[in-house]
Design a protein around this motif. Structure first.
Motif, PDB file in Angstrom:
ATOM      1  N   VAL A 391       0.858  -1.148   0.040  1.00  0.00           N
ATOM      2  CA  VAL A 391      -0.037   0.067  -0.012  1.00  0.00           C
ATOM      3  C   VAL A 391       0.960   1.285  -0.024  1.00  0.00           C
ATOM      4  O   VAL A 391       1.785   1.275   0.558  1.00  0.00           O
ATOM      5  CB  VAL A 391      -0.831  -0.057   1.099  1.00  0.00           C
ATOM      6  N   HIS A 392       0.388   2.374  -0.698  1.00  0.00           N
ATOM      7  CA  HIS A 392       1.149   3.625  -0.696  1.00  0.00           C
ATOM      8  C   HIS A 392       0.700   4.618   0.519  1.00  0.00           C
ATOM      9  O   HIS A 392       1.571   5.217   0.967  1.00  0.00           O
ATOM     10  CB  HIS A 392       1.051   4.185  -2.220  1.00  0.00           C
ATOM     11  N   ASP A 422      11.655   2.879  -9.146  1.00  0.00           N
ATOM     12  CA  ASP A 422      11.870   1.977 -10.193  1.00  0.00           C
ATOM     13  C   ASP A 422      10.719   1.019  -9.919  1.00  0.00           C
ATOM     14  O   ASP A 422      10.530   0.108  -8.907  1.00  0.00           O
ATOM     15  CB  ASP A 422      13.308   1.234  -9.923  1.00  0.00           C
ATOM     16  N   HIS A 423       9.711   1.022 -10.901  1.00  0.00           N
ATOM     17  CA  HIS A 423       8.645   0.056 -10.854  1.00  0.00           C
ATOM     18  C   HIS A 423       9.085  -1.356 -10.881  1.00  0.00           C
ATOM     19  O   HIS A 423       8.253  -2.238 -10.377  1.00  0.00           O
ATOM     20  CB  HIS A 423       7.618   0.566 -11.864  1.00  0.00           C
ATOM     21  N   ALA A 424       9.838  -1.695 -11.838  1.00  0.00           N
ATOM     22  CA  ALA A 424      10.089  -2.856 -12.172  1.00  0.00           C
ATOM     23  C   ALA A 424      10.894  -3.700 -10.903  1.00  0.00           C
ATOM     24  O   ALA A 424      10.557  -4.599 -10.291  1.00  0.00           O
ATOM     25  CB  ALA A 424      11.176  -3.277 -13.485  1.00  0.00           C
ATOM     26  N   ALA A 425      11.735  -2.920 -10.055  1.00  0.00           N
ATOM     27  CA  ALA A 425      12.182  -3.414  -8.850  1.00  0.00           C
ATOM     28  C   ALA A 425      11.331  -3.513  -7.736  1.00  0.00           C
ATOM     29  O   ALA A 425      11.559  -4.421  -7.044  1.00  0.00           O
ATOM     30  CB  ALA A 425      13.494  -2.394  -8.556  1.00  0.00           C
ATOM     31  N   PRO A 442      -4.680   4.790  -9.124  1.00  0.00           N
ATOM     32  CA  PRO A 442      -3.918   4.401 -10.543  1.00  0.00           C
ATOM     33  C   PRO A 442      -2.394   5.144 -10.669  1.00  0.00           C
ATOM     34  O   PRO A 442      -1.716   4.341 -11.097  1.00  0.00           O
ATOM     35  CB  PRO A 442      -5.083   4.867 -11.445  1.00  0.00           C
ATOM     36  N   ASP A 443      -2.364   6.227 -10.131  1.00  0.00           N
ATOM     37  CA  ASP A 443      -0.947   6.964 -10.235  1.00  0.00           C
ATOM     38  C   ASP A 443       0.260   6.350  -9.518  1.00  0.00           C
ATOM     39  O   ASP A 443       1.071   6.829  -9.629  1.00  0.00           O
ATOM     40  CB  ASP A 443      -0.934   8.368 -10.359  1.00  0.00           C
ATOM     41  N   GLY A 472      -9.043  13.739  -9.379  1.00  0.00           N
ATOM     42  CA  GLY A 472      -8.379  12.525  -9.091  1.00  0.00           C
ATOM     43  C   GLY A 472      -8.729  11.217  -9.492  1.00  0.00           C
ATOM     44  O   GLY A 472      -9.668  11.139 -10.593  1.00  0.00           O
ATOM     45  N   ALA A 473      -8.529  10.116  -8.853  1.00  0.00           N
ATOM     46  CA  ALA A 473      -9.241   8.884  -9.458  1.00  0.00           C
ATOM     47  C   ALA A 473      -9.747   7.958  -7.948  1.00  0.00           C
ATOM     48  O   ALA A 473      -9.216   8.474  -7.044  1.00  0.00           O
ATOM     49  CB  ALA A 473      -8.211   7.913 -10.179  1.00  0.00           C
TER      50      ALA A 473
END
Length: 487
Positions: A391-392, A422-425, A442-443, A472-473
């Protein structure tokens, strides 16, 4: 620990956290207790602001009264108090530190240091002062400074700045032959400040170092890493502008001529009496705090909440300067009309900003309740509390649905910080930790919406219109679908 059993040092406001916990110990409803603390902090800002304003502009009879009133009428400060965050407490304690610094006996009667004989007589009086009393007075300021630092780490900057200004104001304009008598007195006072500050802050620093290996909380490093892209995208000048812009959406806009005049007035006084440089302290503190955020953390969301503490100093100069403009305007009919129009406009636009501020506050609360809180309550009712959740925005989940958390913002998961952009990491780390669910806007999502690791569709999404109305979303929850190989 933010999550029971998961040790972390993410709190940048341990004093405020401690104060909030008292309400739970006393079984007082948390809304009642939190708002009570906020009202006390706002009223305290008005009370101490009245005294600081009167000291800053001693030749203006009503400067103190109007300074206190403007403090409690500022919609940004009302919003900060009503939001239940540490911001208002930090503002109030900052004013207290300034006030205690100005009460230093070394600065007594600085408005009347007109002759060398006067300075010599005052110095002789100071030489007879009890060093123990000076230490005690410094100790009090140190305790308040420690409380300020435990409310926000940057409070240490004001404590150090106050010590520096007291030293400069005590020595500048004084015969160097007298420094040998002044310095022991200053060192006694400074020794009290340092002793009390260390005593108050040392346990917190020791805990941070023991848990994370650094003196500052994990949040400091995580937030700076999160906003690294902003620092790269915006020039320094643009960062200053973006941080200041939300604060100008207030009565401060009408006080700007007063701010300029008030600063000019203090500069002129310093030219005639070097010791009055002490009255630059609030201004330099405001510039220093603004610069620190512009350079390291240019976050201007939530009405500029991080730099709201520069408002009280600006209001002090703005109120005193506006009253000074009115006094100077008495010399001509045109001046009287213009100066009174300026002052009246500051008064008349304040209720309008109360309305706008109330609307902004209501919008903020609706979004938090219908996005963060509603999602956290759904998690509490539908997901296994032993499953790891990424969770952010961790606040509501930690309160309403406590469970193991993998914090994408790095506050309670500091190992995220080096790869926070780094989204992949991040996805690889989530897989390695066996994260079961992901809760994000979403962002904030560390993968594209059609990434198979997110499942086909979110298993939950809020239906609230308020976030969309604000541009926003909606919050979403995904059930992760990991392959056997996280690489």
């Amino acid at each position: 620990a933010f999550v029971p059993g998961q040790t972390s040092v993410a709190s940048t406001a341990p004093l405020y956290t401690l104060l909030l916990s008292v309400g739970y110990l006393l079984h007082i409803p948390f809304f009642v207790w939190t708002f009570a603390l906020s009202v006390i902090a706002l009223a305290g800002a008005g009370w101490i602001g009245r005294r600081v304003g009167a000291r800053l502009f001693p030749d203006l009879p009503h400067a103190g009264l109007w300074s206190g009133l403007v403090m409690v009428a500022s919609w940004h400060l009302i919003w900060a108090a009503a939001s239940g965050m540490e911001t208002m407490l930090f503002c109030t304690l900052s004013l207290v530190v300034v006030w205690l610094g100005w009460q230093n006996p070394l600065l007594a009667n600085i408005h009347h240091r007109d002759t060398e004989d006067t300075e010599k007589n005052e110095l002789k009086a100071k030489e007879k002062q009890n060093l123990k009393k000076l230490f005690q007075q410094g100790f009090i300021l140190g305790l308040v400074g420690a409380a300020l630092t435990l409310t926000r780490p940057e409070g240490i900057g004001l404590v150090g700045l106050t010590g520096l200004f007291v030293l400069v104001a005590s020595l500048w304009g004084t015969n160097r032959a007298q420094w040998s008598a002044i310095l022991p007195l200053y060192l006694a006072w400074a020794g009290g400040v340092i002793s009390a500050w260390v005593l108050g802050v040392a346990p917190y620093l020791a805990l941070n170092y023991d848990v994370s290996g650094t003196l500052l909380p994990d949040t400091s490093r995580a937030k700076q890493a999160e906003y690294a892209y902003v620092r790269a995208q915006w020039s320094l000048l643009e960062r200053y502008g973006r941080l200041l812009l939300p604060l100008l959406a207030s009565g401060l806009i009408a006080l700007l001529p007063g701010v300029i005049y008030g600063i000019y007035d203090v500069i002129q006084r310093v030219r005639h009496n070097r010791h009055q440089i002490i009255y630059w302290l609030p201004l330099v503190w405001a510039v220093m705090l603004l610069s620190a955020y512009a350079i390291r953390l240019p976050a201007n969301y939530q009405h500029g909440r991080y730099v709201i503490p520069i408002l009280p100093p600006l209001l002090l100069y703005g109120v005193g300067g506006t009253l000074g403009i009115m006094r100077a305007g008495r010399r001509s009919p045109a001046g009287r009309v213009a100066s009174r129009t300026l002052a009246l406009s500051a008064v008349l636009i304040t209720p309008g900003f109360w309305v706008l501020g109330a609307q902004a506050y209501a919008r903020d609360v609706r979004i938090i309740n219908t996005e963060m809180v509603e999602t956290a309550q759904w998690i509490d009712q539908h997901l296994d509390p032993d499953d790891l959740l990424a969770v952010h925005d961790i606040g509501a989940v930690g309160y309403y649905a406590p469970r193991p958390i993998f914090d994408l913002a790095g506050l309670v998961s500091p190992d995220v910080v080096p790869v926070i952009d780094d989204h992949a990491a991040l996805m690889q780390m989530m897989c390695a930790r066996a994260v079961r669910y992901l809760m994000v806007f979403p962002d904030q999502r560390p993968a594209e919406a059609d990434d198979p690791r997110l499942g086909l569709t979110p298993i939950f999404q809020t239906e609230s219109p308020y976030a969309a109305e604000a541009g926003g979303a909606n919050m979403m929850i995904y059930e992760m679908n990991w392959s056997t190989d996280c690489n």
